[in-house]
Write a protein that holds these residues in place. Structure first.
Motif, PDB file in Angstrom:
ATOM      1  N   ALA A  82       1.445  -0.883  -0.114  1.00 45.59           N
ATOM      2  CA  ALA A  82      -0.308  -0.055  -0.082  1.00 45.59           C
ATOM      3  C   ALA A  82       0.870   1.726   0.154  1.00 45.59           C
ATOM      4  CB  ALA A  82      -0.521  -0.203   1.206  1.00 45.59           C
ATOM      5  N   VAL A  83       1.912   1.485   0.703  1.00 48.66           N
ATOM      6  CA  VAL A  83       3.074   2.333   1.147  1.00 48.66           C
ATOM      7  C   VAL A  83       3.957   2.411  -0.216  1.00 48.66           C
ATOM      8  CG1 VAL A  83       4.694   3.510   2.124  1.00 48.66           C
ATOM      9  CG2 VAL A  83       3.066   2.236   3.652  1.00 48.66           C
ATOM     10  N   ALA A  84       4.036   1.327  -0.909  1.00 51.57           N
ATOM     11  CA  ALA A  84       4.513   1.773  -2.243  1.00 51.57           C
ATOM     12  C   ALA A  84       3.936   1.862  -3.822  1.00 51.57           C
ATOM     13  CB  ALA A  84       5.145  -0.391  -2.860  1.00 51.57           C
ATOM     14  N   LEU A  85       2.223   1.794  -3.441  1.00 54.46           N
ATOM     15  CA  LEU A  85       1.219   2.308  -4.340  1.00 54.46           C
ATOM     16  C   LEU A  85       1.599   3.598  -4.425  1.00 54.46           C
ATOM     17  CD1 LEU A  85      -0.637  -0.907  -4.222  1.00 54.46           C
ATOM     18  CD2 LEU A  85       1.271  -0.276  -6.311  1.00 54.46           C
ATOM     19  N   TYR A  86       1.118   4.290  -3.246  1.00 54.85           N
ATOM     20  CA  TYR A  86       1.572   5.784  -2.801  1.00 54.85           C
ATOM     21  C   TYR A  86       2.253   6.492  -3.068  1.00 54.85           C
ATOM     22  CZ  TYR A  86       0.405   9.420   0.060  1.00 54.85           C
ATOM     23  OH  TYR A  86       0.294  11.152   0.216  1.00 54.85           O
ATOM     24  N   ILE A  87       3.196   5.712  -2.840  1.00 56.13           N
ATOM     25  CA  ILE A  87       4.886   6.802  -3.846  1.00 56.13           C
ATOM     26  C   ILE A  87       4.808   6.226  -4.816  1.00 56.13           C
ATOM     27  CG2 ILE A  87       7.343   6.324  -3.896  1.00 56.13           C
ATOM     28  CD1 ILE A  87       7.086   5.049  -0.831  1.00 56.13           C
TER      29      ILE A  87
END
Length: 255
Positions: free
Chosen positions: A243-248
């Protein structure tokens, strides 16, 4: 002061999650510094998080050494070989545009999440000893993982553990313990390279480290309860990293 408190809170959260779920969580330090603490330069966030990763790894290494799980000859050769790779990776990472580096960092996070979600087998020889033949696998594996750790400013444990197992035949428990020597050395080399260029915020690094100690201590009583649900816990943690990677990726324009 607000930035230090936020960094400390992030360190506590990361330390808490790491104690519960295992390796891979230090990769959350850089996104936390950028998107929560408000560090404007991605390079400063990476250099700062690398310093915190190194100290936290040293703490874990000391505990694992007391438990007798570290295979020192194999671990040391892997770490020293990877040192050159980590310095080269850090040098290249500093030369890359900050937003482009964040894009590649997010892709690395997806790889870490996949590694955490895959089932782990604890096969291997708990009594393995170093032999000269192992050098053929230890040296290239160390160089590659060191480069990745330096380039992304991460511990690289998700690559070091399988690399040690494949090169030496040691167990997962021994590899996880032995990997901390490399994580500490790679993090120190990366942060030193970034510090030389003025790209480490030492007060924030200190707040991350102190918060990590607090989070780890808070999680230890709960860690034993998750022993029988470790695989599920790691998958949940992996989903968080995705989820954090997709946000970045979205924040960097998917470029």
């Amino acid at each position: 002061m607000a930035a230090l408190l936020l960094a400390g809170a992030g360190g506590a959260l990361i330390g808490f999650l790491l104690a519960l779920f295992g390796g891979g969580g230090s990769v959350l330090a850089t996104p936390w510094l950028i998107y929560v603490v408000g560090v404007a330069q991605p390079h400063v966030a990476i250099g700062t998080s690398a310093a915190a990763v190194s100290v936290n790894a040293l703490t874990g290494l000391a505990a694992q050494a007391r438990a007798g799980r570290v295979k020192w000859p194999c671990a040391t050769i892997f770490a020293l070989t990877g040192l050159a790779g980590s310095l080269a990776g850090a040098h290249l990472g500093k030369a890359l545009d900050g937003q482009a580096l964040l894009f590649w960092f997010a892709l690395a996070m997806l790889g870490i999440a996949l590694s955490m979600a895959l089932p782990r087998k604890d096969e291997g020889d708990p009594d393995v000893h170093f032999t000269p033949q192992m050098m053929r696998k230890l040296v290239p594996a160390g160089l590659f993982t060191g480069f990745a750790a330096g380039f992304f400013g991460i511990g690289g444990g998700f690559l070091i553990v399988p690399g040690l197992m494949a090169a030496t035949g040691m167990t997962l428990a021994n590899a996880a313990a032995s990997s901390l020597e490399s994580v500490a050395l790679f993090g120190a080399a990366t942060s030193a390279s970034y510090a030389w260029s003025g790209l480490v915020d030492w007060p924030l690094a200190g707040a991350l480290i102190i918060g990590g100690f607090i989070g780890t201590a808070a999680a230890l009583p709960l860690a034993a309860r998750l022993t029988h649900r470790a695989a599920l816990a790691r998958r949940i943690f992996a989903a968080m990293i995705v989820a954090v990677a997709l946000y970045i990726l979205a924040a960097t324009g998917m470029r």
